[in-house]
Design a protein around this motif. Structure first.
Motif, PDB file in Angstrom:
ATOM      1  N   PHE A  42      28.034 133.174  79.655  1.00 13.03           N
ATOM      2  CA  PHE A  42      27.400 133.271  80.973  1.00 13.03           C
ATOM      3  C   PHE A  42      27.914 132.180  81.902  1.00 13.03           C
ATOM      4  CE2 PHE A  42      24.054 132.152  83.964  1.00 13.03           C
ATOM      5  CZ  PHE A  42      23.863 133.373  84.574  1.00 13.03           C
ATOM      6  N   LYS A  43      27.980 130.948  81.400  1.00 14.02           N
ATOM      7  CA  LYS A  43      28.481 129.837  82.219  1.00 14.02           C
ATOM      8  C   LYS A  43      29.930 130.079  82.641  1.00 14.02           C
ATOM      9  CE  LYS A  43      25.558 126.115  80.459  1.00 14.02           C
ATOM     10  NZ  LYS A  43      25.542 124.853  79.698  1.00 14.02           N
ATOM     11  N   ALA A  44      30.743 130.596  81.717  1.00 12.04           N
ATOM     12  CA  ALA A  44      32.142 130.880  82.049  1.00 12.04           C
ATOM     13  C   ALA A  44      32.242 131.924  83.154  1.00 12.04           C
ATOM     14  CB  ALA A  44      32.890 131.344  80.796  1.00 12.04           C
ATOM     15  N   LYS A  48      33.503 131.539  87.314  1.00 10.49           N
ATOM     16  CA  LYS A  48      34.576 132.333  87.931  1.00 10.49           C
ATOM     17  C   LYS A  48      34.231 132.727  89.360  1.00 10.49           C
ATOM     18  CE  LYS A  48      36.195 134.478  83.642  1.00 10.49           C
ATOM     19  NZ  LYS A  48      36.328 135.763  82.927  1.00 10.49           N
ATOM     20  N   LEU A  49      32.946 132.732  89.685  1.00  3.08           N
ATOM     21  CA  LEU A  49      32.522 133.129  91.023  1.00  3.08           C
ATOM     22  C   LEU A  49      32.806 132.014  92.026  1.00  3.08           C
ATOM     23  CD1 LEU A  49      29.060 134.737  90.194  1.00  3.08           C
ATOM     24  CD2 LEU A  49      31.242 135.899  90.486  1.00  3.08           C
TER      25      LEU A  49
END
Length: 91
Positions: A42-44, A48-49
């Protein structure tokens, strides 16, 4: 069958107020396991956003941690409250 008054129970050793049910505890544990297991991915994905997409995702998630405050209106006895801000000048 005995008749009880509203708000009274025949089981004096019943569930204390505020104690979570077994179902609630199971669901909370399940949700925690999912969150902890998927946190790295989720953090990855969140990282990316960029720009507006990141802000929108962040603010949407933030509402689950800290709910929006209700809007309030301050009124005086005879209408709106008058607020004066006085700034003391340093010499």
């Amino acid at each position: 069958m005995a008749q009880f008054k509203k708000g009274e129970s025949g089981n004096i050793t019943g569930k204390p107020p505020g104690l979570k049910s077994k179902k609630t505890l199971i669901l909370e544990t399940f949700a925690q396991t999912i969150v902890e297991g998927g946190m790295k991915k989720f953090k990855a994905e969140l990282n990316k956003l960029e720009g507006k997409e990141f802000i929108t995702a962040y603010m949407t998630l933030f509402e689950y941690v800290k709910p929006k405050l209700q809007r309030t209106e301050l009124t005086g006895l005879d209408g709106p409250v008058r607020i004066e801000v006085k700034v003391k000048q340093s010499t």
